[in-house]
Motif scaffolding. Structure first.
Motif, PDB file in Angstrom:
ATOM      1  N   ASP A 134       0.828  -1.206   0.000  1.00 40.97           N
ATOM      2  CA  ASP A 134       0.000   0.000   0.000  1.00 40.97           C
ATOM      3  C   ASP A 134       0.861   1.254   0.000  1.00 40.97           C
ATOM      4  O   ASP A 134       0.558   2.235  -0.684  1.00 40.97           O
ATOM      5  N   LYS A 135       1.930   1.230   0.774  1.00 42.11           N
ATOM      6  CA  LYS A 135       2.830   2.385   0.823  1.00 42.11           C
ATOM      7  C   LYS A 135       3.504   2.594  -0.533  1.00 42.11           C
ATOM      8  O   LYS A 135       3.545   3.710  -1.076  1.00 42.11           O
ATOM      9  N   MET A 136       4.052   1.510  -1.089  1.00 48.62           N
ATOM     10  CA  MET A 136       4.779   1.616  -2.352  1.00 48.62           C
ATOM     11  C   MET A 136       3.884   2.069  -3.497  1.00 48.62           C
ATOM     12  O   MET A 136       4.338   2.748  -4.428  1.00 48.62           O
ATOM     13  N   GLU A 137       2.610   1.718  -3.445  1.00 49.13           N
ATOM     14  CA  GLU A 137       1.696   2.115  -4.515  1.00 49.13           C
ATOM     15  C   GLU A 137       1.353   3.598  -4.481  1.00 49.13           C
ATOM     16  O   GLU A 137       0.651   4.093  -5.368  1.00 49.13           O
ATOM     17  N   SER A 138       1.885   4.325  -3.497  1.00 56.24           N
ATOM     18  CA  SER A 138       1.789   5.787  -3.509  1.00 56.24           C
ATOM     19  C   SER A 138       2.688   6.394  -4.582  1.00 56.24           C
ATOM     20  O   SER A 138       2.532   7.571  -4.940  1.00 56.24           O
ATOM     21  N   ILE A 162      10.672  -5.288  -4.058  1.00 59.18           N
ATOM     22  CA  ILE A 162       9.535  -5.264  -3.141  1.00 59.18           C
ATOM     23  C   ILE A 162       8.320  -5.529  -4.015  1.00 59.18           C
ATOM     24  O   ILE A 162       7.997  -4.728  -4.898  1.00 59.18           O
ATOM     25  N   CYS A 163       7.668  -6.675  -3.825  1.00 55.96           N
ATOM     26  CA  CYS A 163       6.545  -7.019  -4.700  1.00 55.96           C
ATOM     27  C   CYS A 163       5.587  -7.953  -3.988  1.00 55.96           C
ATOM     28  O   CYS A 163       5.856  -8.427  -2.879  1.00 55.96           O
ATOM     29  N   ALA A 164       4.453  -8.213  -4.631  1.00 59.69           N
ATOM     30  CA  ALA A 164       3.454  -9.129  -4.085  1.00 59.69           C
ATOM     31  C   ALA A 164       3.903 -10.565  -4.291  1.00 59.69           C
ATOM     32  O   ALA A 164       4.557 -10.889  -5.284  1.00 59.69           O
ATOM     33  N   ALA A 165       3.542 -11.413  -3.350  1.00 57.24           N
ATOM     34  CA  ALA A 165       3.859 -12.835  -3.474  1.00 57.24           C
ATOM     35  C   ALA A 165       2.949 -13.479  -4.513  1.00 57.24           C
ATOM     36  O   ALA A 165       1.797 -13.093  -4.689  1.00 57.24           O
ATOM     37  N   SER A 166       3.487 -14.463  -5.213  1.00 59.30           N
ATOM     38  CA  SER A 166       2.705 -15.205  -6.196  1.00 59.30           C
ATOM     39  C   SER A 166       1.595 -15.993  -5.508  1.00 59.30           C
ATOM     40  O   SER A 166       1.755 -16.490  -4.386  1.00 59.30           O
ATOM     41  N   ASP A 167       0.445 -16.120  -6.180  1.00 59.86           N
ATOM     42  CA  ASP A 167      -0.658 -16.928  -5.650  1.00 59.86           C
ATOM     43  C   ASP A 167      -0.276 -18.402  -5.518  1.00 59.86           C
ATOM     44  O   ASP A 167      -0.950 -19.155  -4.811  1.00 59.86           O
ATOM     45  N   VAL A 318      12.757   1.167  -7.796  1.00 61.96           N
ATOM     46  CA  VAL A 318      11.476   1.782  -8.147  1.00 61.96           C
ATOM     47  C   VAL A 318      11.326   1.870  -9.665  1.00 61.96           C
ATOM     48  O   VAL A 318      10.277   1.524 -10.225  1.00 61.96           O
ATOM     49  N   THR A 319      12.375   2.284 -10.340  1.00 62.08           N
ATOM     50  CA  THR A 319      12.336   2.426 -11.796  1.00 62.08           C
ATOM     51  C   THR A 319      12.099   1.076 -12.469  1.00 62.08           C
ATOM     52  O   THR A 319      11.320   0.969 -13.422  1.00 62.08           O
ATOM     53  N   ALA A 320      12.766   0.036 -11.971  1.00 60.71           N
ATOM     54  CA  ALA A 320      12.626  -1.302 -12.565  1.00 60.71           C
ATOM     55  C   ALA A 320      11.192  -1.813 -12.482  1.00 60.71           C
ATOM     56  O   ALA A 320      10.781  -2.637 -13.298  1.00 60.71           O
ATOM     57  N   GLN A 321      10.434  -1.324 -11.507  1.00 66.40           N
ATOM     58  CA  GLN A 321       9.040  -1.760 -11.344  1.00 66.40           C
ATOM     59  C   GLN A 321       8.055  -0.728 -11.875  1.00 66.40           C
ATOM     60  O   GLN A 321       6.885  -0.707 -11.474  1.00 66.40           O
ATOM     61  N   GLY A 322       8.527   0.101 -12.810  1.00 63.77           N
ATOM     62  CA  GLY A 322       7.654   1.026 -13.504  1.00 63.77           C
ATOM     63  C   GLY A 322       7.371   2.325 -12.796  1.00 63.77           C
ATOM     64  O   GLY A 322       6.595   3.157 -13.282  1.00 63.77           O
ATOM     65  N   GLY A 323       7.991   2.525 -11.640  1.00 63.17           N
ATOM     66  CA  GLY A 323       7.729   3.733 -10.867  1.00 63.17           C
ATOM     67  C   GLY A 323       8.623   4.889 -11.264  1.00 63.17           C
ATOM     68  O   GLY A 323       9.687   4.703 -11.857  1.00 63.17           O
TER      69      GLY A 323
END
Length: 436
Positions: A134-138, A162-167, A318-323
């Motif tokens: 939630d913080k990173m999505e700011s 820093i990313c979401a875990a796979s289902d 951040v850049t590598a993840q599109g931010g």
């Protein structure tokens, strides 16, 4: 109730009865009930009954290890050997959750800048505790979801994710976690241990450092329970070949001054720039030192932090993840302050009440599917030990929905205790638990 069978020769009712009566579950019973529940062959009410029996009766070390193995086996186990072969030992950190706990944000790039690879698979906030995603999505453009190939490439190149875990990672835990939340069984130490460690072991990291929080803002309210949880998780990690240690840290007071989403990103950037609140910097460096020790790396995290290399790693991550690391962070549509009622020394700032207030403002969620406000949260304008005067602002509240202010202010009533003299405070890092 029907005698629904689970894989093997036992039934779900047999498993429930064994634990209800204080017995020790066999590996066959545990494997069967986890596989059956994951496959939909064990009913929700049966697993609910078993979870309550486990909460009340407990589990032996062997049972916890077997339960954790079954959770791992419910999904895939990631292979990070290519990252290690490229010269970066893998090490992760997991916090049991707190208020103002933005430590993952400066920590992952700092440890990466010291030569490790940090696969920080993170979650979202629920209730009074904040979520790293939630913080990173700011951050404008930043994305939480990465494919396994993208994750491996970023770990090798940048050293931090820093990313979401796979289902597909410990899917049994996803179902059990939701069920524990609605059956008042969250506090079960065996289940907390198995939940955290099944995901971290399945993640495939070589080393792991746990931040086990204790205090009003933590799930573990007393030191004995926190120590038992830490010891249990360290044993589980070590038994699975993961070099594991745990820090017991104080969560009676919020970490730093910022509690929320974008406000915590801003405070993390202050730390990466060599400043920030003293407690956030202290805990970041303490966890970094332990992570490097567990990973077998000889580096001075304080020197690396002050050199600016950690900030460089943050920008690359951040850049590598599109931010866009240069994009302005969201600002709230409405701000309101809460003032001190009297003059004196701020003796105590209750982490739980502050966390709930931030949640009331829109920074958190009551259910997993609820949205959060990126700009919502609050700033603690004074911390314990500070002298305050009547009428001085103690909190700055941020939200896009001003109708939320009244509920947040009501939560903060009594959160700040003011007296004549400062009170002694526990150390931020209370103890370290290691294998053996």
């Amino acid at each position: 109730m029907s005698q629904q069978s689970v894989p093997g020769s036992v039934t779900a009712v047999d498993v429930i009865r064994t634990k209800r009566d204080g017995g020790e579950l066999s590996d066959e019973q545990i494997d069967g009930v986890i596989a059956g529940y994951t496959a939909g062959q064990v009913a929700e009410e049966q697993m609910s009954a078993l979870l309550m029996a486990i909460l009340l009766r407990g589990m032996t070390s062997r049972e916890i290890a077997s339960w954790t193995d079954a959770m791992i086996s419910s999904g895939i186990r990631m292979d990070l050997s290519a990252v290690t072969a490229a010269g970066r030992p893998t090490v992760d950190k997991h916090s049991t959750g707190g208020v103002g706990d933005k430590i993952s944000l400066p920590l992952a790039p700092l440890v990466a800048a010291c030569g490790a690879a940090v696969p920080q698979l993170s979650g979202r906030g629920l209730g009074h505790t904040g979520g790293t995603l939630d913080k990173m999505e700011s951050i404008a453009g930043w994305r939480a979801s990465l494919s396994p190939q993208q994750l491996l490439a970023q770990l090798t190149d940048v050293g931090a994710v820093i990313c979401a875990a796979s289902d597909e990672l410990a899917p049994a835990d996803r179902r059990l976690y939701a069920l524990r939340d609605v059956t008042a069984t969250v506090e079960s130490i065996p289940m907390i241990s198995a939940s955290i460690m099944s995901k971290k072991i399945a993640e495939g990291t070589d080393a792991l450092v746990l931040d086990v929080k204790v205090g009003s803002g933590a799930f573990m309210k007393n030191l004995d329970d926190a120590r038992e949880l830490a010891r249990t998780m360290v044993e589980l990690g070590t038994a699975h070949g993961v070099s594991t240690a745990a820090l017991l840290t104080d969560m009676s007071t919020p970490l730093g001054r910022a509690v929320g989403n974008a406000v915590e990103v801003a405070e993390s950037l202050e730390v990466l720039a060599g400043g920030g609140p003293a407690d956030v910097r202290e805990l970041t460096l303490a966890l970094a030192a332990e992570m490097l020790a567990q990973a077998g790396l000889d580096a001075d995290p304080e020197q690396v932090l002050d050199s600016g290399k950690a900030m460089d790693a943050w920008r690359a991550m951040v850049t590598a993840q599109g931010g866009d690391p240069d994009a302005p962070l969201p600002v709230p549509g409405h701000i309101q302050t809460v003032a001190a009622a009297e003059t004196g020394v701020l003796q105590h700032l209750d982490a739980y009440r502050v966390g709930v207030a931030a949640w009331r403002l829109g920074a958190g969620r009551a259910r997993k599917e609820d949205p959060v406000q990126a700009a919502a949260g609050l700033l603690c304008l004074a911390k314990p030990g500070d002298t305050v005067t009547a009428g001085q602002p103690l909190f700055e509240l941020h939200t896009d929905t001003p109708e939320r202010f009244d509920a947040a202010i009501a939560e903060l009533d009594g959160a700040a205790r003011i007296g004549a003299d400062p009170l002694p405070r526990p150390p931020l890092v209370i103890d370290t638990v290691r294998a053996g």
